[in-house]
Design a protein around this motif. Structure first.
Motif, PDB file in Angstrom:
ATOM      1  N   LEU B  59       0.827  -1.197   0.000  1.00  0.00           N
ATOM      2  CA  LEU B  59       0.000   0.000   0.000  1.00  0.00           C
ATOM      3  C   LEU B  59       0.868   1.257   0.000  1.00  0.00           C
ATOM      4  O   LEU B  59       1.811   1.368   0.774  1.00  0.00           O
ATOM      5  CB  LEU B  59      -0.832  -0.021   1.278  1.00  0.00           C
ATOM      6  N   CYS B  60       0.536   2.213  -0.914  1.00  0.00           N
ATOM      7  CA  CYS B  60       1.227   3.503  -0.940  1.00  0.00           C
ATOM      8  C   CYS B  60       0.195   4.605  -1.064  1.00  0.00           C
ATOM      9  O   CYS B  60      -0.565   4.617  -2.023  1.00  0.00           O
ATOM     10  CB  CYS B  60       2.150   3.605  -2.165  1.00  0.00           C
ATOM     11  N   VAL B  61       0.137   5.524  -0.082  1.00  0.00           N
ATOM     12  CA  VAL B  61      -0.809   6.628  -0.199  1.00  0.00           C
ATOM     13  C   VAL B  61      -0.408   7.730   0.787  1.00  0.00           C
ATOM     14  O   VAL B  61       0.164   7.446   1.832  1.00  0.00           O
ATOM     15  CB  VAL B  61      -2.256   6.146   0.047  1.00  0.00           C
ATOM     16  N   THR B  62      -0.665   8.972   0.386  1.00  0.00           N
ATOM     17  CA  THR B  62      -0.443  10.093   1.302  1.00  0.00           C
ATOM     18  C   THR B  62      -1.763  10.832   1.467  1.00  0.00           C
ATOM     19  O   THR B  62      -2.420  11.163   0.485  1.00  0.00           O
ATOM     20  CB  THR B  62       0.623  11.048   0.743  1.00  0.00           C
ATOM     21  N   LEU B  63      -2.159  11.044   2.723  1.00  0.00           N
ATOM     22  CA  LEU B  63      -3.443  11.685   2.997  1.00  0.00           C
ATOM     23  C   LEU B  63      -3.199  13.024   3.684  1.00  0.00           C
ATOM     24  O   LEU B  63      -2.507  13.083   4.696  1.00  0.00           O
ATOM     25  CB  LEU B  63      -4.295  10.800   3.912  1.00  0.00           C
ATOM     26  N   THR B  64      -3.775  14.090   3.095  1.00  0.00           N
ATOM     27  CA  THR B  64      -3.619  15.407   3.709  1.00  0.00           C
ATOM     28  C   THR B  64      -4.956  16.111   3.857  1.00  0.00           C
ATOM     29  O   THR B  64      -5.011  17.215   4.398  1.00  0.00           O
ATOM     30  CB  THR B  64      -2.703  16.297   2.844  1.00  0.00           C
ATOM     31  N   GLN B  65      -6.041  15.480   3.388  1.00  0.00           N
ATOM     32  CA  GLN B  65      -7.354  16.136   3.438  1.00  0.00           C
ATOM     33  C   GLN B  65      -7.981  16.014   4.820  1.00  0.00           C
ATOM     34  O   GLN B  65      -7.541  15.226   5.645  1.00  0.00           O
ATOM     35  CB  GLN B  65      -8.296  15.521   2.390  1.00  0.00           C
ATOM     36  N   ARG B  66      -9.060  16.790   5.052  1.00  0.00           N
ATOM     37  CA  ARG B  66      -9.712  16.794   6.352  1.00  0.00           C
ATOM     38  C   ARG B  66     -10.799  15.735   6.494  1.00  0.00           C
ATOM     39  O   ARG B  66     -11.138  15.347   7.592  1.00  0.00           O
ATOM     40  CB  ARG B  66     -10.339  18.165   6.631  1.00  0.00           C
ATOM     41  N   ARG B  67     -11.388  15.327   5.368  1.00  0.00           N
ATOM     42  CA  ARG B  67     -12.467  14.333   5.406  1.00  0.00           C
ATOM     43  C   ARG B  67     -12.161  13.242   4.388  1.00  0.00           C
ATOM     44  O   ARG B  67     -12.231  13.483   3.187  1.00  0.00           O
ATOM     45  CB  ARG B  67     -13.815  14.986   5.059  1.00  0.00           C
ATOM     46  N   ILE B  68     -11.805  12.076   4.895  1.00  0.00           N
ATOM     47  CA  ILE B  68     -11.396  10.997   4.000  1.00  0.00           C
ATOM     48  C   ILE B  68     -12.246   9.769   4.274  1.00  0.00           C
ATOM     49  O   ILE B  68     -12.368   9.330   5.421  1.00  0.00           O
ATOM     50  CB  ILE B  68      -9.907  10.672   4.195  1.00  0.00           C
ATOM     51  N   GLY B  69     -12.878   9.242   3.224  1.00  0.00           N
ATOM     52  CA  GLY B  69     -13.700   8.046   3.361  1.00  0.00           C
ATOM     53  C   GLY B  69     -12.961   6.833   2.830  1.00  0.00           C
ATOM     54  O   GLY B  69     -12.137   6.946   1.916  1.00  0.00           O
ATOM     55  N   ILE B  70     -13.221   5.679   3.430  1.00  0.00           N
ATOM     56  CA  ILE B  70     -12.609   4.437   2.969  1.00  0.00           C
ATOM     57  C   ILE B  70     -13.702   3.394   2.826  1.00  0.00           C
ATOM     58  O   ILE B  70     -14.417   3.095   3.792  1.00  0.00           O
ATOM     59  CB  ILE B  70     -11.519   3.977   3.945  1.00  0.00           C
ATOM     60  N   VAL B  71     -13.855   2.865   1.603  1.00  0.00           N
ATOM     61  CA  VAL B  71     -14.873   1.844   1.379  1.00  0.00           C
ATOM     62  C   VAL B  71     -14.216   0.603   0.773  1.00  0.00           C
ATOM     63  O   VAL B  71     -13.091   0.661   0.269  1.00  0.00           O
ATOM     64  CB  VAL B  71     -16.001   2.348   0.448  1.00  0.00           C
ATOM     65  N   GLY B  72     -14.920  -0.507   0.820  1.00  0.00           N
ATOM     66  CA  GLY B  72     -14.406  -1.750   0.259  1.00  0.00           C
ATOM     67  C   GLY B  72     -15.193  -2.913   0.817  1.00  0.00           C
ATOM     68  O   GLY B  72     -15.852  -2.780   1.851  1.00  0.00           O
ATOM     69  N   ALA B  73     -15.114  -4.049   0.128  1.00  0.00           N
ATOM     70  CA  ALA B  73     -15.848  -5.233   0.580  1.00  0.00           C
ATOM     71  C   ALA B  73     -15.277  -5.705   1.919  1.00  0.00           C
ATOM     72  O   ALA B  73     -14.185  -5.285   2.323  1.00  0.00           O
ATOM     73  CB  ALA B  73     -15.735  -6.339  -0.464  1.00  0.00           C
ATOM     74  N   ASN B  74     -16.008  -6.588   2.588  1.00  0.00           N
ATOM     75  CA  ASN B  74     -15.475  -7.199   3.807  1.00  0.00           C
ATOM     76  C   ASN B  74     -14.196  -7.960   3.460  1.00  0.00           C
ATOM     77  O   ASN B  74     -14.146  -8.652   2.450  1.00  0.00           O
ATOM     78  CB  ASN B  74     -16.488  -8.181   4.399  1.00  0.00           C
ATOM     79  N   GLY B  75     -13.173  -7.798   4.259  1.00  0.00           N
ATOM     80  CA  GLY B  75     -11.923  -8.505   4.010  1.00  0.00           C
ATOM     81  C   GLY B  75     -11.042  -7.826   2.980  1.00  0.00           C
ATOM     82  O   GLY B  75     -10.046  -8.397   2.535  1.00  0.00           O
ATOM     83  N   SER B  76     -11.393  -6.583   2.576  1.00  0.00           N
ATOM     84  CA  SER B  76     -10.580  -5.907   1.566  1.00  0.00           C
ATOM     85  C   SER B  76      -9.353  -5.254   2.185  1.00  0.00           C
ATOM     86  O   SER B  76      -8.508  -4.735   1.465  1.00  0.00           O
ATOM     87  CB  SER B  76     -11.434  -4.856   0.850  1.00  0.00           C
TER      88      SER B  76
END
Lengths: 189, 263, 197
Positions: B59-76
């Protein structure tokens, strides 16, 4: 001795709460003997067989502390420091070594645990050790002879054997599904 | 313990200064009324697995925002990802930095910076009464009893729980329990709060209430959820699939990509 | 709030401990009745009526009756009355302490009492946390037990004790993992919050 982790504290607290909650199960009366079996005295056997010696004994110590703090958590709604002046206090305090011995035997025999062995371990800890302490204290507290105290306690043994059998079934299932205990060598015991 | 200050990283220095100012609770205002700078989260090349099964794969990601959502199937892998952000899990391989702090080295500082709200408030509420539980996170802090009580009062008022101050936690409704769980995290004034499926166990009305609480936060919020309407108005949404990020965009396009994948 | 409610837990517990030992030396049943009356007066001062007192006595009634009969048959009725009156007095006194003291304050007192044991490896804060956790989860587990019982009944499994106890234990163990995780997440320390003062 390793330090008690947060997880250990939670397991100890939840098993103390579980033992308290067992008081709420309605007692079953055995045919022929006519003595009510309460679920609660399964607490020390379960705590030892599921959590092991140290955590099991500490869980039972916590139950004793909760009783001392005045919570009516013993079967029949008993609780409070008054219990410690009562005749059955030896059976309450005996939960601590009962859980410890049950747990220690399970740790030692963990790798080759069978239902029969677990039953024997629970019987040794939860009956032999428990009555070994409870009966003499009963004799002293109630001013009875040791023999009279033993005879008075004996009718509860069949029920306790049923609980040891249930504990063995639980111990084996938990070992498969969600093991908490780790095996220990004789040398480190 | 004071968080370690790393020279040469101005972001870290300034945000630690901001958070320690707030912890001292100046003039009865322990909660900031002005938005602090958003927390910067850097994840690079992170792998993690359980029982030989890889849950996160590079996994590679940089987060700088104030409101971040994370979605995905179970076990993702989204719950595992969430747990990396405040050191509940440490990555088997790769780098996690929260405003420059490494959870493997500065766990306490990271835990103070990042709060965590779990799916099930019943196991997140750990002390018997509402009042005690809210104050739980302050136990390690050096603040005095009066200061602590003032903070508890302020947050109870803010969440409409003032009448329940002495109530046993188990008497609360599901919605009240989740509010209590959030209040217990907010009282330590973290810079960033991670929510792991905060509305899954709630009815529609309480889910909306929690959604509003999240929207009103001055902190950075990272929300793992299956409750897609919750993410309306968010700055960024990541879609997880089999341990990888497969979409990363504004809510509209990201959620469309997610729904297409799922159906 | 009565004076007994306002009194800090320390003196109340000390009184109780003193009574626990002291009453052993009272051998006159009528003197024991005086102490019982004093205890009941305490209930009155605390603003508790007869119904409240009866609620304390009811759960121990059965045990006291059995004790009275066994003792009376073996050692005489005067001694039996003395022992039962002593037990009743102590139990009521203990209930009075419990009823007029917030558990939170009792836990704080317990932590203070344990402080001298710190060199022996007893961590008072850990004990305090364990007590609080047990209090928090007692009603949760009791409810859970009821739910398991209902679920088993609905599946027609009757009430085989194993079908009752096993799911309950697995749930407790699973909850323990979640609670431990929550405690870690909510504390600024890797070892729990109040655990390293």
């Amino acid at each position: 001795m390793t330090a008690i982790s947060t997880r250990d504290i939670v397991l100890i607290a939840l098993f103390a709460a579980l033992t308290a909650a067992l008081a709420l199960f309605p007692p079953i009366t055995l045919p022929l003997i006519g003595v009510p079996i309460t679920a609660q005295s399964m607490g020390p056997m379960l705590a030892g067989a599921v959590l092991g010696a140290r955590r099991g004994a500490l869980a039972m110590g916590l139950v004793v502390a909760l009783v001392a703090l005045g919570l009516p958590i013993l079967s029949g709604g008993r609780g409070g420091l008054g219990v410690f002046a009562g005749p059955t206090v030896g059976f309450l305090l005996g939960w601590i070594p009962a859980a410890y011995v049950t747990g220690l035997l399970h740790e030692l025999g963990w790798n080759k645990l069978t239902a029969l062995r677990s039953f024997v371990f629970a019987t040794l800890g939860g009956i032999v050790v428990l009555y070994g302490l409870g009966v003499p204290v009963l004799a002293v507290q109630a001013g009875l002879s040791l023999k009279a105290a033993a005879l008075g306690s004996a009718p509860f043994i069949p029920g306790d054997l049923v609980k040891a059998a249930l504990t063995a079934a639980v111990a084996l299932s938990v070992k498969r599904a969600w093991p908490i205990i780790r095996a220990r060598d004789i040398a480190t015991a | 313990m004071q968080p370690q200050v790393k020279w040469g990283n101005p972001m870290t220095v300034s945000s630690i200064a901001a958070s320690s100012l707030r912890l001292q609770g100046a003039a009865g205002s322990p909660l900031p009324s002005l938005p602090a700078a958003a927390t910067t989260i850097e994840i690079s090349d992170v792998f993690h697995g359980f029982d030989g099964r890889e849950v996160l794969r590079g996994l590679c990601v940089t987060l700088t925002q104030r409101r971040i959502g994370i979605v995905g199937a179970n076990g993702s892998g989204k719950s595992t990802f969430a747990r990396l952000l405040n050191g509940l899990l440490l990555p088997a391989r790769g780098k996690v930095r929260i405003d420059g702090l490494d959870p493997a080295r500065d766990l306490r500082a990271v835990r103070r910076k990042v709060g965590f709200v779990f799916q099930n408030p019943d196991t997140q509420i750990v002390l018997p009464t509402v009042e005690e539980d809210i104050a739980f996170g302050l136990k390690g802090h050096k603040s005095g009893a009066a200061d602590r009580a003032a903070k508890v009062t302020e947050i109870l008022d803010r969440f409409g729980l003032a009448d329940l101050r002495q109530a046993p936690a188990h008497r609360l409704s599901g919605g009240q329990k989740q509010l209590l769980a959030i209040a217990g995290v907010l009282i330590t004034a973290p810079d960033c709060i991670v929510f792991d499926e905060p509305t899954t166990l709630l009815d529609l009305r309480n889910a909306r209430r929690v959604g509003q609480v999240i929207a009103d936060l001055t902190q950075t919020a990272i929300v793992v959820t299956h409750d897609l309407p919750l993410l309306a108005g968010f700055d960024r949404v990541l879609v997880f699939d089999q341990g990888r990020i497969v979409a990363d965009d504004e809510p509209g396009p990201a959620l469309r990509a997610y729904v297409e994948r799922m159906t | 709030m009565s004076p007994l409610h306002r009194c800090p837990p320390g003196p109340k517990l000390a009184t109780l401990a003193l009574a626990g030992t002291g009453l052993m030396f009272v051998t006159n049943p009528f003197a024991m009745l005086d102490f019982l009356a004093l205890t009941l007066l305490g209930f009155h001062v605390a603003g508790f009526g007869g119904a409240r007192i009866w609620r304390q006595i009811r759960p121990m009634l059965w045990m006291l009756a059995v004790l009275f009969l066994v003792q009376g048959g073996l050692a005489g009725w005067t001694l039996a009355a003395l022992i039962v009156a002593r037990l009743l007095t102590l139990m009521l006194l203990a209930s009075l302490v419990t009823l007029t003291t917030r558990t939170e304050d009792l836990i704080a007192t317990l932590e203070r009492l344990l402080t001298p044991l710190a060199p022996l490896g007893v961590n008072p804060a850990k004990v305090g946390l364990a007590v609080s956790l047990a209090l928090r989860f007692l009603p949760v587990i009791a409810e859970e037990a009821e739910r398991v019982r209902e679920a088993q009944a609905a599946r027609g499994l009757g009430t085989h004790p194993l079908a009752l106890i096993l799911p309950l234990i697995v749930r407790v163990l699973k909850a323990a993992e979640e609670v431990a995780e929550a405690i870690e997440a909510r504390s600024g320390h890797d070892d729990g919050p109040a655990l390293s003062r």
